[in-house]
Design a protein around this motif. Structure first.
Motif, PDB file in Angstrom:
ATOM      1  N   SER A 292      14.072 -51.029  44.685  1.00 33.80           N
ATOM      2  CA  SER A 292      13.161 -51.239  45.424  1.00 33.80           C
ATOM      3  C   SER A 292      12.257 -49.995  45.564  1.00 33.80           C
ATOM      4  N   CYS A 293      10.918 -50.558  45.761  1.00 38.10           N
ATOM      5  CA  CYS A 293       9.939 -49.312  46.290  1.00 38.10           C
ATOM      6  C   CYS A 293       9.283 -49.653  47.581  1.00 38.10           C
ATOM      7  N   ALA A 294       9.969 -50.515  48.123  1.00 35.87           N
ATOM      8  CA  ALA A 294       9.453 -50.896  49.587  1.00 35.87           C
ATOM      9  C   ALA A 294       9.381 -49.545  50.568  1.00 35.87           C
ATOM     10  N   GLY A 295       8.151 -49.566  51.158  1.00 34.53           N
ATOM     11  CA  GLY A 295       8.050 -48.405  52.149  1.00 34.53           C
ATOM     12  C   GLY A 295       7.437 -47.334  51.386  1.00 34.53           C
ATOM     13  N   ILE A 296       6.994 -47.403  50.113  1.00 33.88           N
ATOM     14  CA  ILE A 296       6.594 -46.173  49.193  1.00 33.88           C
ATOM     15  C   ILE A 296       5.152 -46.691  48.732  1.00 33.88           C
ATOM     16  N   SER A 297       4.032 -45.866  49.213  1.00 30.80           N
ATOM     17  CA  SER A 297       2.877 -46.030  48.790  1.00 30.80           C
ATOM     18  C   SER A 297       2.559 -45.746  47.485  1.00 30.80           C
ATOM     19  N   GLY A 298       2.246 -46.688  46.622  1.00 28.36           N
ATOM     20  CA  GLY A 298       1.873 -46.446  45.149  1.00 28.36           C
ATOM     21  C   GLY A 298       0.514 -45.803  45.140  1.00 28.36           C
ATOM     22  N   LYS A 299      -0.364 -46.120  46.049  1.00 26.20           N
ATOM     23  CA  LYS A 299      -1.874 -45.303  46.039  1.00 26.20           C
ATOM     24  C   LYS A 299      -1.528 -43.900  46.114  1.00 26.20           C
ATOM     25  N   SER A 300      -0.534 -43.222  46.856  1.00 21.45           N
ATOM     26  CA  SER A 300      -0.277 -41.752  47.026  1.00 21.45           C
ATOM     27  C   SER A 300       0.121 -41.410  45.818  1.00 21.45           C
ATOM     28  N   GLN A 301       1.210 -42.104  44.999  1.00 20.84           N
ATOM     29  CA  GLN A 301       1.926 -41.688  43.800  1.00 20.84           C
ATOM     30  C   GLN A 301       0.868 -41.515  42.788  1.00 20.84           C
ATOM     31  N   ILE A 302      -0.278 -42.440  42.661  1.00 26.95           N
ATOM     32  CA  ILE A 302      -1.322 -42.584  41.650  1.00 26.95           C
ATOM     33  C   ILE A 302      -2.158 -41.167  41.981  1.00 26.95           C
TER      34      ILE A 302
ATOM     35  N   LEU B  65      11.458 -25.655  45.160  1.00 28.27           N
ATOM     36  CA  LEU B  65      12.682 -26.445  45.234  1.00 28.27           C
ATOM     37  C   LEU B  65      12.548 -27.411  46.218  1.00 28.27           C
ATOM     38  N   SER B  66      11.804 -27.444  47.368  1.00 29.31           N
ATOM     39  CA  SER B  66      11.819 -28.559  48.277  1.00 29.31           C
ATOM     40  C   SER B  66      10.724 -29.570  47.758  1.00 29.31           C
ATOM     41  N   HIS B  67       9.799 -29.108  46.653  1.00 30.72           N
ATOM     42  CA  HIS B  67       9.008 -30.040  46.187  1.00 30.72           C
ATOM     43  C   HIS B  67       9.910 -30.862  45.271  1.00 30.72           C
ATOM     44  N   LEU B  68      10.732 -30.336  44.388  1.00 33.21           N
ATOM     45  CA  LEU B  68      11.771 -30.754  43.552  1.00 33.21           C
ATOM     46  C   LEU B  68      12.553 -31.881  44.136  1.00 33.21           C
ATOM     47  N   LEU B  69      13.005 -31.498  45.400  1.00 35.35           N
ATOM     48  CA  LEU B  69      14.076 -32.274  46.036  1.00 35.35           C
ATOM     49  C   LEU B  69      13.233 -33.559  46.644  1.00 35.35           C
ATOM     50  N   ALA B  70      11.845 -33.463  47.018  1.00 35.68           N
ATOM     51  CA  ALA B  70      11.449 -34.606  47.406  1.00 35.68           C
ATOM     52  C   ALA B  70      11.127 -35.471  46.238  1.00 35.68           C
ATOM     53  N   ILE B  71      11.030 -35.071  45.162  1.00 38.42           N
ATOM     54  CA  ILE B  71      10.558 -36.078  43.993  1.00 38.42           C
ATOM     55  C   ILE B  71      11.721 -36.697  43.545  1.00 38.42           C
ATOM     56  N   ILE B  72      13.276 -36.058  43.553  1.00 37.46           N
ATOM     57  CA  ILE B  72      14.435 -36.401  43.493  1.00 37.46           C
ATOM     58  C   ILE B  72      14.994 -37.546  44.449  1.00 37.46           C
ATOM     59  N   ILE B  73      14.697 -37.377  45.488  1.00 34.29           N
ATOM     60  CA  ILE B  73      14.908 -38.208  46.837  1.00 34.29           C
ATOM     61  C   ILE B  73      14.161 -39.514  46.490  1.00 34.29           C
ATOM     62  N   LEU B  74      12.806 -39.387  46.079  1.00 39.09           N
ATOM     63  CA  LEU B  74      11.945 -40.491  45.740  1.00 39.09           C
ATOM     64  C   LEU B  74      12.460 -41.273  44.717  1.00 39.09           C
ATOM     65  N   LEU B  75      12.836 -40.849  43.447  1.00 38.38           N
ATOM     66  CA  LEU B  75      13.237 -41.426  42.490  1.00 38.38           C
ATOM     67  C   LEU B  75      14.447 -42.145  42.484  1.00 38.38           C
ATOM     68  N   LEU B  76      15.432 -41.321  43.300  1.00 35.83           N
ATOM     69  CA  LEU B  76      16.634 -41.776  43.602  1.00 35.83           C
ATOM     70  C   LEU B  76      16.728 -42.968  44.426  1.00 35.83           C
ATOM     71  N   LYS B  77      15.812 -43.134  45.677  1.00 35.09           N
ATOM     72  CA  LYS B  77      15.489 -44.061  46.519  1.00 35.09           C
ATOM     73  C   LYS B  77      15.305 -45.435  45.753  1.00 35.09           C
ATOM     74  N   ILE B  78      14.170 -45.288  44.848  1.00 33.47           N
ATOM     75  CA  ILE B  78      13.818 -46.365  44.401  1.00 33.47           C
ATOM     76  C   ILE B  78      14.856 -46.773  43.134  1.00 33.47           C
ATOM     77  N   TRP B  79      15.474 -45.997  42.512  1.00 34.30           N
ATOM     78  CA  TRP B  79      16.363 -46.766  41.417  1.00 34.30           C
ATOM     79  C   TRP B  79      17.616 -47.340  42.040  1.00 34.30           C
ATOM     80  N   LYS B  80      18.205 -46.500  43.138  1.00 34.80           N
ATOM     81  CA  LYS B  80      19.499 -47.083  43.652  1.00 34.80           C
ATOM     82  C   LYS B  80      19.300 -48.335  44.507  1.00 34.80           C
ATOM     83  N   THR B  81      18.117 -48.460  45.164  1.00 34.72           N
ATOM     84  CA  THR B  81      17.831 -49.725  45.973  1.00 34.72           C
ATOM     85  C   THR B  81      17.323 -50.726  45.133  1.00 34.72           C
TER      86      THR B  81
END
Length: 212
Positions: free
Chosen positions: A28-38, A10-26
């Protein structure tokens, strides 16, 4: 299944939801590492290829599909839809320095020298260090937005809870996966400084800053 594994998932799922909502709502993907996501997308792809060969449960199947889909969706948002907001200048970690050693180690140290087992082991080793580009990015920029900090905390909590899951399974089921435990410990250690700063700063309403 036990309470620690459920909370970890659930914590893992929450992390993913937080990240996707952050990018979609703003938008912007500022402050997020694309390298880590790859790296995370590679981790989930290598680990969950057993979807094609093995059925465990509906829960297991759904969670695996969600993690794979979410990882590729994040990469798409960062490198295609909101590419203009991606911080290429600071996200400069050389991920080949993580990919190649993880693969070599998986070929040398694994439970069984088969394609599926080597891929599973590779995913475990790579996940242990996949967050390094993100931490490197935060260190270079000097600070992280609160929402990014929440994402990192949820992601780190997921791994810490999985360690408790392994302890539980060893005590009550006499079962353990040494490779997963060692990799999990390494991954949790990488988050230690972040956890301390998150608790002492972010939870008090301050900006999170990592030492350069």
């Amino acid at each position: 299944m036990n309470i620690f594994r459920l909370l970890a998932d659930l914590s893992h799922l929450l992390a993913i939801i937080i990240l996707l909502l952050k990018i979609w709502k703003t938008r912007s993907c500022a402050g997020i590492s694309g390298k880590s996501q790859i790296l995370f997308s590679i981790v989930y792809t290598a680990r969950y290829l057993d979807l094609l060969t093995t059925y465990v449960s509906a829960y297991n199947t759904v969670m695996k599909i969600v993690f794979i889909a979410a990882s590729y969706a994040t990469v798409y948002l960062m490198y295609v839809k909101f590419k203009a907001t991606y911080d290429h200048n600071h996200d400069t970690f050389r991920i080949e320095f993580l990919l190649i050693p993880s693969l070599i180690l998986a070929l040398l140290i694994n439970r069984e020298f088969t394609v599926m087992e080597v891929l599973w082991t590779f995913s475990i080793y790579l996940e242990a260090v996949a967050i390094l580009p993100q931490l490197f990015l935060v260190s270079k920029t000097g600070e992280a937005e609160s929402i990014t900090s929440h994402y990192l905390f949820a992601l780190g909590s997921y791994r810490g809870l999985y360690l408790l899951n392994w302890i539980y399974r060893y005590i009550f089921e006499d079962h353990y996966e040494l490779i997963a435990i060692v990799a999990g410990v390494i991954q949790t250690v990488l988050y230690c400084d972040f956890f301390y700063l998150y608790i002492t700063k972010v939870l008090k309403g301050k900006k999170l800053q990592l030492p350069a």
